[in-house]
Design an enzyme around this catalytic site. Structure first.
Site, PDB file in Angstrom:
ATOM      1  N   ASN A  42      15.704  54.289   7.576  1.00 19.19           N
ATOM      2  CA  ASN A  42      14.991  54.119   6.303  1.00 19.19           C
ATOM      3  C   ASN A  42      13.540  54.586   6.479  1.00 19.19           C
ATOM      4  O   ASN A  42      13.168  55.073   7.539  1.00 19.19           O
ATOM      5  CB  ASN A  42      15.065  52.650   5.855  1.00 19.19           C
ATOM      6  CG  ASN A  42      14.491  51.729   6.906  1.00 19.19           C
ATOM      7  OD1 ASN A  42      13.304  51.782   7.209  1.00 19.19           O
ATOM      8  ND2 ASN A  42      15.339  50.891   7.501  1.00 19.19           N
ATOM      9  N   ASP A  48      21.191  47.048   7.229  1.00 17.47           N
ATOM     10  CA  ASP A  48      22.183  45.998   6.964  1.00 17.47           C
ATOM     11  C   ASP A  48      23.562  46.419   7.457  1.00 17.47           C
ATOM     12  O   ASP A  48      24.418  45.580   7.718  1.00 17.47           O
ATOM     13  CB  ASP A  48      22.243  45.706   5.457  1.00 17.47           C
ATOM     14  CG  ASP A  48      20.971  45.014   4.980  1.00 17.47           C
ATOM     15  OD1 ASP A  48      20.490  44.128   5.708  1.00 17.47           O
ATOM     16  OD2 ASP A  48      20.448  45.374   3.907  1.00 17.47           O
ATOM     17  N   LYS A  89      29.171  65.434  18.766  1.00 21.73           N
ATOM     18  CA  LYS A  89      28.666  65.741  17.418  1.00 21.73           C
ATOM     19  C   LYS A  89      29.836  65.875  16.437  1.00 21.73           C
ATOM     20  O   LYS A  89      30.820  66.567  16.735  1.00 21.73           O
ATOM     21  CB  LYS A  89      27.863  67.049  17.487  1.00 21.73           C
ATOM     22  CG  LYS A  89      27.217  67.400  16.184  1.00 21.73           C
ATOM     23  CD  LYS A  89      26.462  68.712  16.289  1.00 21.73           C
ATOM     24  CE  LYS A  89      26.019  69.155  14.906  1.00 21.73           C
ATOM     25  NZ  LYS A  89      25.584  70.544  14.893  1.00 21.73           N
ATOM     26  N   PHE A 107      10.385  39.176   5.116  1.00 23.63           N
ATOM     27  CA  PHE A 107       9.916  40.075   4.065  1.00 23.63           C
ATOM     28  C   PHE A 107      11.096  40.343   3.136  1.00 23.63           C
ATOM     29  O   PHE A 107      12.246  40.208   3.540  1.00 23.63           O
ATOM     30  CB  PHE A 107       9.427  41.403   4.669  1.00 23.63           C
ATOM     31  CG  PHE A 107       7.963  41.383   5.025  1.00 23.63           C
ATOM     32  CD1 PHE A 107       7.502  40.607   6.073  1.00 23.63           C
ATOM     33  CD2 PHE A 107       7.044  42.156   4.316  1.00 23.63           C
ATOM     34  CE1 PHE A 107       6.151  40.585   6.404  1.00 23.63           C
ATOM     35  CE2 PHE A 107       5.700  42.147   4.632  1.00 23.63           C
ATOM     36  CZ  PHE A 107       5.253  41.367   5.672  1.00 23.63           C
ATOM     37  N   LYS A 121      16.579  34.864  -0.949  1.00 17.87           N
ATOM     38  CA  LYS A 121      16.462  35.106   0.509  1.00 17.87           C
ATOM     39  C   LYS A 121      15.823  33.906   1.198  1.00 17.87           C
ATOM     40  O   LYS A 121      16.227  33.506   2.292  1.00 17.87           O
ATOM     41  CB  LYS A 121      15.652  36.371   0.779  1.00 17.87           C
ATOM     42  CG  LYS A 121      16.506  37.610   0.662  1.00 17.87           C
ATOM     43  CD  LYS A 121      15.768  38.908   0.867  1.00 17.87           C
ATOM     44  CE  LYS A 121      16.733  40.048   0.520  1.00 17.87           C
ATOM     45  NZ  LYS A 121      16.102  41.274   0.150  1.00 17.87           N
ATOM     46  N   LYS A 147      18.440  32.345   3.736  1.00 21.67           N
ATOM     47  CA  LYS A 147      18.143  32.608   5.150  1.00 21.67           C
ATOM     48  C   LYS A 147      17.389  31.442   5.778  1.00 21.67           C
ATOM     49  O   LYS A 147      17.041  31.483   6.953  1.00 21.67           O
ATOM     50  CB  LYS A 147      17.345  33.909   5.290  1.00 21.67           C
ATOM     51  CG  LYS A 147      18.113  35.137   4.771  1.00 21.67           C
ATOM     52  CD  LYS A 147      17.475  36.436   5.213  1.00 21.67           C
ATOM     53  CE  LYS A 147      18.173  37.634   4.570  1.00 21.67           C
ATOM     54  NZ  LYS A 147      18.148  38.841   5.397  1.00 21.67           N
TER      55      LYS A 147
HETATM   56  O1  PMT Z   1       6.819  49.766   7.729  1.00 21.63           O
HETATM   57  P1  PMT Z   1       6.033  50.115   6.484  1.00 21.63           P
HETATM   58  O2  PMT Z   1       6.121  51.591   6.147  1.00 21.63           O
HETATM   59  O3  PMT Z   1       4.603  49.630   6.567  1.00 21.63           O
HETATM   60  O4  PMT Z   1       6.717  49.378   5.237  1.00 21.63           O
HETATM   61  C1  PMT Z   1       6.658  47.985   5.150  1.00 21.63           C
HETATM   62  C2  PMT Z   1       7.996  47.403   4.687  1.00 21.63           C
HETATM   63  C3  PMT Z   1       8.290  47.884   3.273  1.00 21.63           C
HETATM   64  C4  PMT Z   1       9.138  47.840   5.631  1.00 21.63           C
HETATM   65  C5  PMT Z   1       7.817  45.828   4.748  1.00 21.63           C
HETATM   66  O5  PMT Z   1       6.779  45.458   3.894  1.00 21.63           O
HETATM   67  C6  PMT Z   1       9.108  45.134   4.322  1.00 21.63           C
HETATM   68  O6  PMT Z   1       9.354  44.860   3.168  1.00 21.63           O
HETATM   69  N1  PMT Z   1       9.980  44.810   5.324  1.00 21.63           N
HETATM   70  C7  PMT Z   1      11.298  44.214   5.107  1.00 21.63           C
HETATM   71  C8  PMT Z   1      12.261  45.289   4.684  1.00 21.63           C
HETATM   72  C9  PMT Z   1      13.672  44.760   4.553  1.00 21.63           C
HETATM   73  O7  PMT Z   1      14.490  45.053   5.367  1.00 21.63           O
HETATM   74  O8  PMT Z   1      13.865  43.895   3.570  1.00 21.63           O
HETATM   75  P2  PMT Z   1      15.265  43.172   3.265  1.00 21.63           P
HETATM   76  O9  PMT Z   1      15.039  42.578   1.951  1.00 21.63           O
HETATM   77  O10 PMT Z   1      16.382  44.136   3.434  1.00 21.63           O
HETATM   78  O11 PMT Z   1      15.405  42.100   4.404  1.00 21.63           O
HETATM   79  C10 PMT Z   1      14.950  40.768   4.251  1.00 21.63           C
HETATM   80  C11 PMT Z   1      14.467  40.200   5.559  1.00 21.63           C
HETATM   81  O12 PMT Z   1      15.579  40.062   6.456  1.00 21.63           O
HETATM   82  C12 PMT Z   1      13.447  41.047   6.283  1.00 21.63           C
HETATM   83  O13 PMT Z   1      12.493  40.193   6.864  1.00 21.63           O
HETATM   84  C13 PMT Z   1      14.257  41.744   7.366  1.00 21.63           C
HETATM   85  O14 PMT Z   1      13.476  42.015   8.542  1.00 21.63           O
HETATM   86  C14 PMT Z   1      15.352  40.719   7.666  1.00 21.63           C
HETATM   87  N2  PMT Z   1      16.625  41.308   8.103  1.00 21.63           N
HETATM   88  C15 PMT Z   1      17.321  42.175   7.308  1.00 21.63           C
HETATM   89  C16 PMT Z   1      18.543  42.656   7.736  1.00 21.63           C
HETATM   90  C17 PMT Z   1      19.039  42.269   8.987  1.00 21.63           C
HETATM   91  N3  PMT Z   1      20.190  42.732   9.445  1.00 21.63           N
HETATM   92  N4  PMT Z   1      18.337  41.430   9.753  1.00 21.63           N
HETATM   93  C18 PMT Z   1      17.136  40.942   9.332  1.00 21.63           C
HETATM   94  O15 PMT Z   1      16.492  40.157  10.043  1.00 21.63           O
END
Ligand code: PMT
Length: 401
Positions: A208, A277, A287, A321, A335, A339
């Protein structure tokens, strides 16, 4: 942190004096008002005019200058300073300060100031390891002077070893840290940052747009505020702040192992990483060749690291986040509860000045007790401090309860 701060930058005589020019540029760019003091020897390496032009302030070279004495007096800079920095600092100037000698403008100002002082030594390796020098540095450290140790490398004197002035960026970081609140002293904070890469074959991956900027800003701010920082980072093009413990990972699986393995050491974990995810069900060893008009990939879920942390019996304070493109409140609140985390930082990543790969962010904070706090557009560095302010006050409440 440095905006409108009065910084006295002392430059002493050594080949590394030219690097103080870059340090001055970093300090002024951060908004500091820099007053340069050069020793006589420093002027053999770089001219005062260079520093005067870049700082837009007169450069001080004499202890008793008739004009300066009439206008500000030889102690005024010491009184006015919020911070003193000496870079490069020779064994001679460090020895003088340790011995209480104040016989020129720089040593007088440094001895007279009540501001924190950061010293970045640069000298011959044998001088640096000389027990007399070591005693002087130890003595100054005991009295609260802060040191940025020199690095290893080829020295101007022909020797190889410790003695090269640290990079201007490292001295700059120490300057910011010196002026920061130290409310995270003794705490271990883990920050996750950047994207993950889920490999399809040896040449392709799913990922991403995360640049790591948000996570690195958090790691930097926590470090400045005195925390021991573990930075678990996916692949990014950023230099980790000096002093943080970097754990470099590629995939969600690797990030999961790194985070769960160290979670027990942490007071708080802040998960700014954009973790995939889903990952390909299988990674091809060779490849994948182009065949028909369509190609279907089977994806399987990656471990949800944040949710797993939320299930720990003794979880650290958890900040997740949420990167959303709509329904910010609804998804962020979901979330927070699903979580089982203490705080969610929700950003609307459909805005061009927020979220992925920009220097600014605009977020709303969601707390377990139902509180919501809107944070206007600001730099990721400023936002990192706002998030840490909230974490610090929540931790204080927890510790006092
Ligand atoms: O890195 P930058 O370019 O500065 O951009 C910042 C950002 C947009 C990446 C940051 O601000 C942000 O939003 N990070 C979380 C992105 C994300 O994966 O969001 P989510 O809504 O999909 O996940 C929710 C939370 O679960 C996040 O804290 C994530 O780290 C966590 N997660 C998600 C999936 C997974 N398999 N394990 C996790 O721990």
């Amino acid at each position: 942190m440095l905006k409108d701060k009065q910084v006295v930058l002392g430059v002493t005589g050594g080949i590394a004096a030219y690097k103080a020019v870059e340090l001055l540029r970093l300090l002024t760019k951060a908004g500091a008002n820099v007053h340069v003091i050069m020793t006589r020897a420093a002027q053999e390496f770089v001219t005062p005019l260079t520093f005067q032009t870049l700082s837009a302030n007169p450069v001080h070279t004499e202890l008793f200058n008739l004009i300066a004495e009439r206008e500000i007096g030889h102690i005024a800079l010491a009184d006015r300073a919020d911070l003193g920095v000496i870079a490069p600092a020779t064994a001679n100037v460090i020895g003088k300060i340790a011995a209480g000698i104040a016989d020129d403008m720089l040593t007088t100002t440094i001895m007279a100031t009540k501001a924190p002082v950061v010293i970045a030594p640069a000298m011959n390796v044998n001088m640096y390891t000389n027990p007399i020098y070591r005693d002087n540095e130890d003595k100054l450290r005991r009295h609260g002077y802060l040191f940025v140790p020199p690095v290893r490398g080829a020295l101007a004197c022909g020797w190889e070893g410790d003695g090269k002035l640290a990079a201007p960026e490292a001295v700059f970081e120490a300057a910011v840290a010196a002026l920061s609140r130290h409310d995270y002293n003794g705490q271990t904070i883990m920050v996750t940052a950047g994207p993950t890469r889920e490999e399809l074959d040896p040449v392709r991956f799913i990922s991403n747009h995360s640049s790591g900027k948000m996570g690195y800003a958090l790691a930097r701010a926590a470090q400045y505020r005195g925390a021991r920082v573990i930075l678990v980072s996916g692949p990014v093009n950023l230099t980790p702040p000096s002093g943080v413990e970097l754990v470099a990972v590629e995939s969600a699986g690797e990030m999961h192992a790194a985070v769960m393995g160290r979670a027990g050491e942490c007071t708080a974990i802040i998960k700014a990483a954009a973790v995939a995810d889903y990952r390909p069900a299988e990674r091809s060893g060779a490849k994948i060749k182009k065949k028909g008009a369509e190609l279907s990939l089977q994806l399987v879920k990656t471990p949800d690291i944040l949710a797993e942390l939320g299930r720990l019996a003794k979880a650290p304070f958890l900040v997740g986040f949420a990167a959303e493109t709509g329904k910010l409140s609804e998804f962020a609140t979901r979330k927070l509860h699903e979580k089982n985390v203490d705080m969610i930082v929700a950003n609307d990543v459909s805005q061009s000045d927020a979220g992925f790969n920009v220097d600014t962010n605009r977020v709303r904070l969601f707390f377990r007790d139902g509180r919501e706090v809107d944070c206007a557009l600001m730099t990721k560095d400023d936002l990192a401090n706002v998030i840490l302010d909230h974490v610090a006050s929540a931790l204080r409440l927890l510790q006092n309860s």
